[in-house]
Write an enzyme that holds these catalytic residues in place. Structure first.
Site, PDB file in Angstrom:
ATOM      1  N   ASN A   1     -16.811  19.002 -48.950  1.00  0.00           N
ATOM      2  CA  ASN A   1     -15.833  20.084 -48.878  1.00  0.00           C
ATOM      3  C   ASN A   1     -15.388  20.190 -47.418  1.00  0.00           C
ATOM      4  OD1 ASN A   1     -14.377  22.430 -48.881  1.00  0.00           O
ATOM      5  ND2 ASN A   1     -16.089  23.773 -49.463  1.00  0.00           N
TER       6      ASN A   1
ATOM      7  N   LYS B   1     -13.136  21.974 -46.214  1.00  0.00           N
ATOM      8  CA  LYS B   1     -12.650  23.323 -45.882  1.00  0.00           C
ATOM      9  C   LYS B   1     -11.329  23.215 -45.100  1.00  0.00           C
ATOM     10  CE  LYS B   1     -17.360  24.922 -46.270  1.00  0.00           C
ATOM     11  NZ  LYS B   1     -18.405  25.848 -45.857  1.00  0.00           N
TER      12      LYS B   1
ATOM     13  N   HIS C   1     -15.737  29.068 -54.671  1.00  0.00           N
ATOM     14  CA  HIS C   1     -16.531  28.956 -53.447  1.00  0.00           C
ATOM     15  C   HIS C   1     -16.751  30.349 -52.863  1.00  0.00           C
ATOM     16  CE1 HIS C   1     -17.833  27.919 -49.417  1.00  0.00           C
ATOM     17  NE2 HIS C   1     -18.105  26.710 -49.887  1.00  0.00           N
TER      18      HIS C   1
ATOM     19  N   GLU D   1     -16.600  31.390 -49.980  1.00  0.00           N
ATOM     20  CA  GLU D   1     -15.585  31.774 -48.992  1.00  0.00           C
ATOM     21  C   GLU D   1     -14.321  32.275 -49.688  1.00  0.00           C
ATOM     22  OE1 GLU D   1     -15.770  28.116 -46.757  1.00  0.00           O
ATOM     23  OE2 GLU D   1     -17.764  28.685 -46.058  1.00  0.00           O
TER      24      GLU D   1
ATOM     25  N   GLU E   1     -24.877  27.409 -54.127  1.00  0.00           N
ATOM     26  CA  GLU E   1     -24.773  27.504 -52.677  1.00  0.00           C
ATOM     27  C   GLU E   1     -25.193  28.907 -52.247  1.00  0.00           C
ATOM     28  OE1 GLU E   1     -21.793  24.403 -51.045  1.00  0.00           O
ATOM     29  OE2 GLU E   1     -20.651  26.193 -51.542  1.00  0.00           O
TER      30      GLU E   1
ATOM     31  N   GLY F   1     -23.115  26.945 -43.587  1.00  0.00           N
ATOM     32  CA  GLY F   1     -22.612  26.900 -42.219  1.00  0.00           C
ATOM     33  C   GLY F   1     -23.530  27.564 -41.210  1.00  0.00           C
TER      34      GLY F   1
ATOM     35  N   SER G   1     -25.694  23.794 -45.660  1.00  0.00           N
ATOM     36  CA  SER G   1     -26.296  23.107 -44.511  1.00  0.00           C
ATOM     37  C   SER G   1     -27.067  21.850 -44.894  1.00  0.00           C
ATOM     38  CB  SER G   1     -27.200  24.059 -43.722  1.00  0.00           C
ATOM     39  OG  SER G   1     -26.445  25.144 -43.222  1.00  0.00           O
TER      40      SER G   1
HETATM   41  P1  13P Z   1     -22.172  23.592 -44.879  1.00  0.00           P
HETATM   42  O1  13P Z   1     -22.711  22.273 -45.362  1.00  0.00           O
HETATM   43  O2  13P Z   1     -21.312  23.488 -43.664  1.00  0.00           O
HETATM   44  O3  13P Z   1     -23.264  24.629 -44.762  1.00  0.00           O
HETATM   45  O4  13P Z   1     -21.183  24.133 -46.032  1.00  0.00           O
HETATM   46  C1  13P Z   1     -21.636  24.168 -47.341  1.00  0.00           C
HETATM   47  C2  13P Z   1     -20.508  24.507 -48.216  1.00  0.00           C
HETATM   48  O5  13P Z   1     -20.021  25.617 -48.218  1.00  0.00           O
HETATM   49  C3  13P Z   1     -19.964  23.453 -49.079  1.00  0.00           C
HETATM   50  O6  13P Z   1     -19.080  23.972 -50.006  1.00  0.00           O
END
Ligand code: 13P
Length: 250
Positions: free
Chosen positions: A9, A11, A96, A98, A166, A172, A208
Site C-alpha cells: 500500500n 498510500k 483502511h 486511514e 491492521e 506507521g 509495520s
Molecule cells: P506500515 O507498514 O507503514 O505500518 O503501514 C501499514 C498499512 O497501513 C498498510 O495498509
C-alpha cells in the site's frame, strides 16, 4: 494454506517515472518468488494506468487504494470501481483505517464499497483492526467482530475477497503487534469468518511489517500474507518480505 498474498500500500506516495521504476523493480524481483507469493502493489490513482501497463504480462498485480460506493455521479475527487478496473487494477483496498478516520468511513460505507468493487470484478482487500484506546479498554475483539459482521459483504469469499487485520496502533509506528497478539487475533478472525461461511478467505497482517520480522509473522497459523505500507516503497525491502513467505506444501 495457499501462497502468501503480499500487498504493498503505497498510500499518498509516488509520482511519474520514479513510481514506475519502483513498480518495475518489484516486478523484476517478483519472478523468482512466484512459488511462494502473490504480489500486489497499490500505487496512487494518478499513476495507476501507467503502472498497470508496465506490469502487463508480469507477476505483479495492481490495485487501487479506495473506491466509491456509487457507480458514478456527482462525487468530486472520488474514484469509482469502474475507473480502477479501466485503469488496469485487479484489486482495491477498502476500509483502511486511514480512510475510516480521515474520511469518516463507517462499516456500512466500507461494506458498500466492497460490494461495488466486487460488482466490477475487483478483489477487495478489506481492512479491519482496533485502535490503541480500544485495545487498552479490552475492546479489541468486540471491534473486530463488529467489523467482520458489518463491513464484509455476502459472497465476499466467492469474489476472491481478502481481509487485512491492521491494528491501528501498529500502522506507521514501527510498533508491530507481537507474534502472540497476531496469532490470537487471526485465530479469532478465522473463527468469525467461519461463522459467516467464509472459511477460506485469506487474512493478511498489516502494521509495520519489515523484512527483519516478516518470516516470524508469515509463519503464524492463519496469517495468509501481509499488507505492507512504508516498506513497500523500497523495492528490496518489499521483495525481502515476500521472500520470507513459506513455500506452500504441494
Ligand atoms: P506500515 O507498514 O507503514 O505500518 O503501514 C501499514 C498499512 O497501513 C498498510 O495498509
Amino acid at each position: 494454506m495457499g501462497k502468501a498474498v503480499i500487498a504493498g500500500n503505497w498510500k499518498m506516495n509516488g509520482v511519474g517515472a520514479a513510481a514506475e521504476q519502483l513498480a518495475c523493480d518489484v516486478r523484476d524481483g517478483a519472478w523468482s518468488l512466484r512459488d511462494r507469493a502473490e504480489i500486489i502493489i497499490c500505487p496512487p490513482a494518478t499513476v495507476l494506468t501507467r503502472i498497470a501497463k508496465a506490469m502487463e504480462g508480469g507477476p505483479v498485480m495492481v490495485g487501487g487504494q479506495d473506491c466509491h460506493a456509487k457507480v458514478e455521479g456527482a462525487h468530486t475527487g472520488d474514484i469509482s470501481a469502474e475507473m480502477l478496473k479501466d485503469a488496469g487494477a485487479t484489486h482495491v483496498i477498502v476500509g483502511h483505517s486511514e480512510r475510516r478516520t480521515d474520511h469518516g468511513e463507517t462499516n456500512a460505507i466500507v461494506e458498500a464499497k466492497a460490494r461495488m468493487a466486487m460488482n466490477w470484478g475487483l478483489r477487495p482487500i478489506l481492512c479491519i483492526g482496533e485502535t490503541l484506546a480500544q485495545r487498552e479498554k479490552g475492546r479489541a475483539r468486540e471491534i473486530v467482530q463488529d467489523q467482520v459482521f458489518n463491513s464484509i459483504p455476502h459472497e465476499f469469499e466467492e469474489a476472491g475477497g481478502i481481509v487485512a487485520y491492521e491494528p491501528v496502533w501498529a500502522i506507521g509506528t514501527g510498533k508491530t503487534a507481537s507474534v502472540e497478539e497476531i496469532a490470537e487475533m487471526h485465530h479469532y478472525i478465522r473463527w468469525l469468518l467461519g461463522n459467516r461461511q467464509m472459511g477460506a478467505v485469506p487474512i493478511l497482517y498489516g502494521g509495520s511489517v519489515k523484512p527483519a520480522i516478516a518470516a516470524s509473522i508469515l509463519a503464524i497459523p492463519e496469517v495468509g500474507g501481509a499488507l505492507v505500507g512504508g516498506a513497500s516503497l523500497v523495492a528490496s525491502d518489499f521483495l525481502a518480505i515476500a521472500a520470507a513467505a513459506p513455500v506452500p506444501a504441494a
